[in-house]
Design an enzyme around this catalytic site. Structure first.
Site, PDB file in Angstrom:
ATOM      1  N   GLU A 210      79.933  46.018  63.724  1.00  0.00           N
ATOM      2  CA  GLU A 210      80.351  44.573  62.243  1.00  0.00           C
ATOM      3  C   GLU A 210      79.736  44.307  61.406  1.00  0.00           C
ATOM      4  O   GLU A 210      79.926  44.376  60.300  1.00  0.00           O
ATOM      5  CB  GLU A 210      80.160  43.244  63.538  1.00  0.00           C
ATOM      6  CG  GLU A 210      80.755  42.923  64.479  1.00  0.00           C
ATOM      7  CD  GLU A 210      80.738  43.919  65.875  1.00  0.00           C
ATOM      8  OE1 GLU A 210      81.097  43.829  66.818  1.00  0.00           O
ATOM      9  OE2 GLU A 210      79.492  44.612  65.413  1.00  0.00           O
TER      10      GLU A 210
ATOM     11  N   ASN B 268      86.046  53.075  66.010  1.00  0.00           N
ATOM     12  CA  ASN B 268      86.525  53.213  65.248  1.00  0.00           C
ATOM     13  C   ASN B 268      86.296  54.802  64.966  1.00  0.00           C
ATOM     14  O   ASN B 268      85.328  54.896  64.197  1.00  0.00           O
ATOM     15  CB  ASN B 268      85.675  52.082  63.954  1.00  0.00           C
ATOM     16  CG  ASN B 268      85.482  52.974  62.696  1.00  0.00           C
ATOM     17  OD1 ASN B 268      87.063  52.376  62.014  1.00  0.00           O
ATOM     18  ND2 ASN B 268      85.105  52.151  61.280  1.00  0.00           N
TER      19      ASN B 268
END
Length: 429
Positions: free
Chosen positions: A59, A330
């Site tokens: 994040e 990711n």
């Protein structure tokens, strides 16, 4: 429901301290700044403040383009970056140094969140991805402090879990001034749970550019690995995946193959080292900062903040958290460096990004470790095919940039920080 939730938090308070102590066995940082987790902070210079919450490493990296744009556009404001993990906090320090203030977000006790908000008095807050803290959201609303859920994602699995908490989740999601969702599916699920003013803005991770210094470090690493050796990167691996990977790569027909393994969590560096030693595999640690010996088969990436450099140094990148049912990690950063990407069968945390990357020819999703080894071997033996996939990755990232600008438009800072303390987007349905 919120009363029962808060009562349960107080009932679990002793466990909170035990959990911090337990996690500190591997990461001593969990025992630092403990007072912040209960809303006690040192003073800050007086200045208008924008608050961005990024729970951990992923994040925090995702927040980078947003934080940099906020810094550029509103230089008179101080940025506060909050985290829940020591690695998230360390990542924030690596990315921004002293240009932002950093602290832990308090646990969701009413008194703790009240102290946090009264101390920092943010003009508005931005919560990255899907962090739902009922008491914090309610306290922001009571103070007319707009709070935005940004880069929000919600898998089908998480959606099913949140549905069990009905009214508590509905009340909390409705407390956000607006929600910026990554995809249509995320937006639909969030709205079904009670979120209001949900917009699809895309994934801000596409706006994260490879830092030039990391790309240059990658070139240096590659020279140390041996420029003639084929290099397979296993990035952000999770517990159990390294063993599967090591079982499979023995079948890769690539002369001189070097495998670089970068565990997702730094507390597992020594665990993976013991696994390699137990198998009698010749390995070196990145932290040794030494050229790779010709008979070294594995480099253990035991460093923080160098993932872009590892991508730049490899020929093929496998994205961990996907061989086992963990939801994946990711893959955008690897595509942004122009490397061919392989990902395992489990990708529910990044469903849309994976589907789009596969469709664009930038990634291949494989069913298991054996298929991973087979596909990696094919790409390592066919540099032209690997380059073609890498070029597709660059085009894929370029085609999906712009989420940060759309998020800023949604937030509409001038109105959110103005006299009526209300988001213009909240009036547009």
């Amino acid at each position: 429901m919120r009363f029962l939730y808060t009562l349960l938090l107080y009932f679990l308070l002793p466990y909170v301290f035990l959990r911090l102590a337990w996690r500190a066995r591997r990461q001593p940082g969990y025992l630092r700044n403990v007072a912040e987790r209960f809303g006690y902070y040192p003073p800050l210079p007086e200045a208008p403040l924008i608050w961005v919450h990024a729970v951990s490493v992923g994040e925090t990296r995702a927040a980078e383009p947003l934080v940099r744009v906020l810094q550029f556009k509103y230089p008179q404001h101080r940025i506060l970056l909050t985290h829940m993990t020591p690695t998230g906090r360390e990542t924030g320090e690596t990315l921004f140094g002293g240009r932002v203030a950093r602290c832990y977000l308090p646990y969701d006790y009413p008194g703790a969140v009240a102290r946090f908000l009264d101390h920092f008095r943010p003009q508005f807050g931005i919560v990255m991805e899907t962090e739902i803290w009922p008491n914090l959201i309610r306290a922001c609303r009571a103070r007319s402090t707009p709070l935005y859920l940004v880069n929000a994602r919600l898998s089908e699995k998480s959606y099913a879990g949140y549905r069990r908490f009905g009214e508590l989740v509905r009340e909390s999601l409705a407390g956000f001034a607006a929600v910026a969702a990554q995809s249509e599916g995320d937006a639909r699920r969030l709205a079904a749970l009670g979120a209001r003013d949900v917009r699809v803005t895309g994934n801000v991770k596409f706006d994260v550019a490879p830092p030039p210094e990391q790309v240059e470090l990658g070139r240096t690493l590659r020279r140390g690995f041996g420029e003639a050796r084929p290099v397979l990167l296993a990035a952000s691996t999770r517990e159990g995946e390294e063993a599967l990977l090591l079982d499979a790569i023995g079948g890769i027909a690539a002369s001189g193959l070097l495998t670089v393994i970068v565990p997702r969590h730094p507390q597992r560096f020594d665990e993976v080292a013991r696994l390699l030693e137990g198998r009698g595999i010749r390995y070196q640690r990145r932290s040794a900062n030494a050229p790779t010996a010709p008979d070294t088969r594995v480099v253990l990436g035991d460093s923080m903040g160098e993932l872009f450099a590892y991508y730049a140094a490899c020929d093929v990148a496998f994205i961990g958290g996907s061989l086992l049912p963990l939801g994946g990690q990711n893959l955008i950063e690897a595509c942004a460096v122009g490397k061919p990407v392989l990902i395992g069968p489990s990708s529910y945390n990044f469903t849309e990004a994976v589907e789009l990357a596969v469709r664009a020819g930038a990634a291949v999703q494989v069913p298991d470790a054996a298929a991973l080894a087979e596909e990696a071997g094919r790409l390592l033996r066919d540099p032209a095919a690997a380059r073609h996939m890498g070029a597709a990755g660059l085009a894929f990232c370029a085609a999906h940039r712009g989420a940060t600008a759309r998020v800023l438009e949604l937030i509409n800072f001038e109105n959110a920080g103005g006299g009526n303390r209300k988001s213009e987007t909240g009036n547009r349905k």
